[in-house]
Design an enzyme around this catalytic site. Structure first.
Site, PDB file in Angstrom:
ATOM      1  N   HIS A 287       0.844  -1.192   0.000  1.00  0.00           N
ATOM      2  CA  HIS A 287       0.000   0.000   0.000  1.00  0.00           C
ATOM      3  C   HIS A 287       0.883   1.247   0.000  1.00  0.00           C
ATOM      4  O   HIS A 287       1.929   1.270   0.658  1.00  0.00           O
ATOM      5  CB  HIS A 287      -0.900   0.048   1.241  1.00  0.00           C
ATOM      6  CG  HIS A 287      -1.955  -1.010   1.264  1.00  0.00           C
ATOM      7  ND1 HIS A 287      -3.285  -0.734   1.454  1.00  0.00           N
ATOM      8  CD2 HIS A 287      -1.881  -2.363   1.128  1.00  0.00           C
ATOM      9  CE1 HIS A 287      -3.983  -1.850   1.435  1.00  0.00           C
ATOM     10  NE2 HIS A 287      -3.142  -2.860   1.243  1.00  0.00           N
ATOM     11  N   GLU A 288       0.439   2.268  -0.700  1.00  0.00           N
ATOM     12  CA  GLU A 288       1.134   3.556  -0.648  1.00  0.00           C
ATOM     13  C   GLU A 288       0.738   4.285   0.628  1.00  0.00           C
ATOM     14  O   GLU A 288      -0.425   4.255   1.035  1.00  0.00           O
ATOM     15  CB  GLU A 288       0.778   4.417  -1.870  1.00  0.00           C
ATOM     16  CG  GLU A 288       1.064   3.758  -3.208  1.00  0.00           C
ATOM     17  CD  GLU A 288       2.529   3.400  -3.371  1.00  0.00           C
ATOM     18  OE1 GLU A 288       3.392   4.186  -2.926  1.00  0.00           O
ATOM     19  OE2 GLU A 288       2.822   2.329  -3.954  1.00  0.00           O
TER      20      GLU A 288
END
Length: 434
Positions: A287-288
């Site tokens: 995930h960013e």
């Protein structure tokens, strides 16, 4: 969290009626997915701690295991940066909620969601983690900040989502938790992996009932992935199967906020990480990360009474509540079907055991009967466990549905009582302006 300061004091604008009390820099980070090998975890944690000192507040999820503070960061680093570190455990494995805070944490509380998937879906693992929400109360420049970090049940299939009712129930439980614990707060901040798209039912339910604002929608300046996506195909830990029918990426991690009492909050900047960690050739996570700059001001601007808590706003909440109750009703029916099916299996298994006991009393088929008794007992025990689980699942869904019905009834009555006077007032205001 970082305070705008002159000699460690908040900045006040003397020439304006609106005072800028402080700005909040918060980061949400899905730090350690299962796909990241254990050998690479400690550097990420160390850099997260450093960022916690610089930014002030990092809310992380999926922190897999705890080998003691020395195993993570090393005691000297913790002592040097004076960072408050909290890790919340729940379930058999742990929810992995972690907070790095520069400022002292006044209070901390954890609430485990009533529904967390199915224990027999062991390959998904959500039930063993015990998804939960963590609450931290901090004081900054005279403000009381309630910071929430959470991780909801994952969506493993967009087309056949067997956990949809559970995730809606978790979203409602989270909304209720925030609603009832934030009444004494000046600012509310929610960060985490909701595992829901912005237009999904659970996400709409959460925002409509709590009044939280989406930082991506409200921000004045956004930099990062296209459309604010936090799972992108360029990430080496993300497969096309994870993205499903959204090949360009999905946005399931959020920074949500609102002001309570006489304060006003606006999101000035929002950023997402892009690419790899500058210190390695791998990204932090699948995930960013999100980093938001929120400005807190005193004396919010006057709102138009025609739009504040008006019939249209209540109508949106009523519509979402009705749809959520319908979905929970489908989940209840499914849970009761499985409970009834396992109940029939229990009766059939017990009948088989009685028959085997009768055969074992004789001489001819005693050995065969004794051999068959073992799997029959196992069948009855497994069916009994499934029966009890789905009965509890049905009770949890019914409880959430009953709470929604109470809110829905109250909101409908309020809308019916207030729609006519509100409409007349708005028409009068429009006439005065004309």
């Amino acid at each position: 969290m970082h305070t705008t300061s002159e000699g460690e004091k908040p900045v006040f604008s003397a020439c304006s009626q609106t005072r800028k009390l402080s700005n909040i820099l918060a980061c949400t980070l899905d730090l350690l997915p299962l796909g990241v090998r254990r050998a690479g975890r400690h550097p990420h944690l160390a850099r997260a701690a450093v960022l916690g000192f610089v930014l002030g507040l990092i809310l992380a999820v999926e922190l897999g295991d705890r080998g003691g503070e020395e195993g993570w960061l090393g005691t000297p680093l913790l002592a040097l940066l004076v960072i408050k570190q909290e890790l919340v455990f729940s379930g058999m494995i742990g929810s992995g909620l972690c907070v790095f805070s520069k400022h002292p944490i006044q209070e901390i509380f954890q609430h485990v969601y009533s529904l967390n998937g199915y224990p027999y879906m062991f390959h998904h693992g959500d039930w063993f983690c015990g998804k939960s929400v963590g609450l931290l109360v901090l004081r900054l420049s005279g403000l009381v900040l309630n910071a929430y970090v959470t991780h909801l049940h994952a969506e493993y299939s967009r087309q056949k989502d067997i956990y949809f009712a559970h995730r809606v129930a978790q979203a409602w439980e989270l909304a209720q938790f925030i609603h009832h614990t934030s009444k004494n707060a000046d600012v509310v901040l929610l960060c985490g992996d909701l595992n829901m798209h912005p237009k999904d039912l659970g996400c709409c339910l959460l925002k409509e009932w709590t009044g939280l604002h989406d930082a991506f929608v409200e921000t004045e300046d956004f930099k990062g992935s296209d459309d604010g996506c936090t799972m992108v195909p360029k990430n080496c830990y993300v497969s096309q199967q994870d993205l499903g029918p959204f090949p360009s990426g999905i946005r399931i991690d959020y920074v949500l906020y609102k002001a309570v009492s006489e304060f006003h909050v606006c999101c000035e900047t929002l950023k997402t990480t892009t690419g790899c960690d500058p210190h390695s050739d791998k990204p932090f996570s699948d995930h960013e990360a999100l980093m938001a700059t929120l400005y807190v001001k005193h004396s919010p601007p006057q709102e138009d009474p025609c739009t504040a808590c008006g019939p249209l706003e209540r109508s949106d909440l009523i519509s979402v509540l009705r749809e959520a109750r319908t979905e929970l009703g489908l989940g209840i029916a499914k849970a009761r079907w499985w409970a009834a099916f396992s109940g029939y299996v229990i009766v059939w298994g017990l009948s088989l055991l009685v028959l085997l006991c009768v055969l074992a009393a004789g001489e001819e088929a005693r050995e065969v009967a004794i051999i068959l008794c073992i799997p029959s007992v196992g069948l009855v025990l497994v069916a009994g466990a499934v029966y009890l689980f789905h009965k509890q699942e049905a009770k949890g869904l019914c409880r959430a549905q009953a709470e929604m019905l109470h809110v829905l009834t109250r909101e409908t009555e309020t809308q019916d009582r207030g729609s006519e006077p509100h409409l007349a007032y708005c028409l009068q205001q429009e006439g005065d302006r004309a």
